[in-house]
Design an enzyme around this catalytic site. Structure first.
Site, PDB file in Angstrom:
ATOM      1  N   GLN A 258      29.116  14.030  49.520  1.00  0.00           N
ATOM      2  CA  GLN A 258      30.044  15.181  49.462  1.00  0.00           C
ATOM      3  C   GLN A 258      29.314  16.362  48.836  1.00  0.00           C
ATOM      4  OE1 GLN A 258      33.234  16.024  50.304  1.00  0.00           O
ATOM      5  NE2 GLN A 258      33.671  14.096  51.330  1.00  0.00           N
ATOM      6  N   SER A 259      28.195  16.762  49.415  1.00  0.00           N
ATOM      7  CA  SER A 259      27.336  17.761  48.772  1.00  0.00           C
ATOM      8  C   SER A 259      27.740  19.193  49.119  1.00  0.00           C
ATOM      9  CB  SER A 259      25.884  17.504  49.217  1.00  0.00           C
ATOM     10  OG  SER A 259      25.096  18.635  48.992  1.00  0.00           O
TER      11      SER A 259
END
Ligand SMILES: Cc1ncc(COP(=O)(O)O)c(C=O)c1O
Length: 331
Positions: free
Chosen positions: A75-76
């Protein structure tokens, strides 16, 4: 400091606001809390990586790259924003995603993962936690080169001496805003992860007459490791910019008490902080970085580390698009 000779793309117009958090300051009955709204930076969804990418993408273009390769967690925010910059510049963009929490990759997940799909990443390679991310990106670069493309690798979090210049420039922006508004800030508090934000701010502040102390709240590494990472990047950035004023290692101040069970894993303090900021100030934080950093600020106020009569500037480094993947924590 004159940064004008360094190649830069411009993804935000004007300075991000500094706002006074009146309701939160009153509730906590401690220092006056201000917030630097870097969640309002340009590119899809805003956040700190936009400042780093202005310099990194300019360097990629200077090197005639037509493809960006970068990496991050599943989930960057950094991957989302690198993709967004790539689309704006009409470059291809490939992502290497690290499953730091086992089995955390879900191709249908919401939040940043949904945005990787919407922004249409050229490829997503998912690797196990602890993988050598530099090697993984180099492997991918070779494959892309064999297809006749010219790749440019942007490191984890955009945190090298080029990306960190984004936050050297931010330190200048903050100083000029504080001069104009005659506000004297005693401390800046920032999340610290891949270290570029913290290192850039320290490098930029050391060059100014204000030199406001920076307090980092670690979201991943223990204190001694993170202090070393930040200090090394300050040295590299200062070398790159030919800066003579060197900071002492002792000015890298870090608390590692707010990580909880691990990177991206929930804590009670984070949930309290995210709810407080949304319900008292109408501001969205994120669960991984700014939520834990605000939890640190709240706790340090309760412990008396930051005191009534002082002024603290909280860096809102973005990340709220990730909230939509963690909605169950806040029901
Ligand atoms: C929203 C947000 N805040 C803070 C950070 C940490 O910044 P840095 O990696 O420069 O230490 C990140 C890094 O990914 C982030 O996405």
């Amino acid at each position: 400091m004159d940064l004008t000779s360094i190649p830069r793309r411009k993804y935000t117009y004007g300075a991000t606001p500094i706002e006074y958090l009146k309701n939160l300051s009153k509730l906590l009955n401690g220092p006056d809390i201000f917030i630097k709204r870097d969640d309002h930076l340009g590119l899809a969804g805003g956040g700190n990586k936009t400042r780093k990418l202005e310099f990194l993408v300019a360097d990629a273009l200077k090197n005639n790259a037509d493809t960006l390769i970068t990496c991050g967690a599943v989930q960057s925010n950094h991957c989302r924003l690198t993709l967004s910059a790539a689309k704006k510049e009409q470059l291809d963009c490939h992502l290497v995603l690290e499953e730091r929490v086992p089995n955390s990759y879900n191709p249908k997940a919401n939040g940043n993962n949904f945005l990787y799909n919407l922004l249409n990443a050229a490829s997503k390679t998912v690797v196990p936690g602890g993988s050598d991310m530099v090697r993984e990106m180099e492997k991918l670069a070779k494959k892309v080169e064999a297809e006749g493309k010219k790749p440019y690798i942007i490191p984890m979090g955009g945190s090298n001496e080029i990306g960190a210049i984004g936050y050297v420039a931010c330190a200048e922006e903050i100083n000029s805003q504080l001069r104009e508004s005659s506000i004297d800030i005693d401390y800046i508090i920032t999340p610290t992860g891949s270290a570029g934000t913290h290192a850039g701010l320290l490098t930029g502040m050391a060059e100014s007459s204000h030199n406001i102390p920076i307090v980092g709240i670690s979201v991943n590494n223990e204190k001694s490791v993170q202090e070393e990472n930040v200090y090394r990047l300050v040295e590299k950035t200062s070398d790159y910019l030919n800066i003579k004023n060197r900071i002492e290692k002792s000015s890298v101040k870090i608390f590692d008490d707010y990580i909880g069970p691990g990177y991206s894993l929930s804590t009670d303090g984070m949930i309290e902080a995210v709810k407080l900021l949304s319900q008292r100030e109408g501001i969205l934080l994120d669960p991984v970085y700014t939520g834990k950093t605000m939890a640190g600020l709240i706790d340090l106020i309760r412990q008396g580390y930051f005191k009534k009569g002082e002024k603290v500037l909280f860096m809102h480094t973005g990340g709220s698009p990730a909230l939509f993947n963690y909605s169950s924590l806040f029901q």
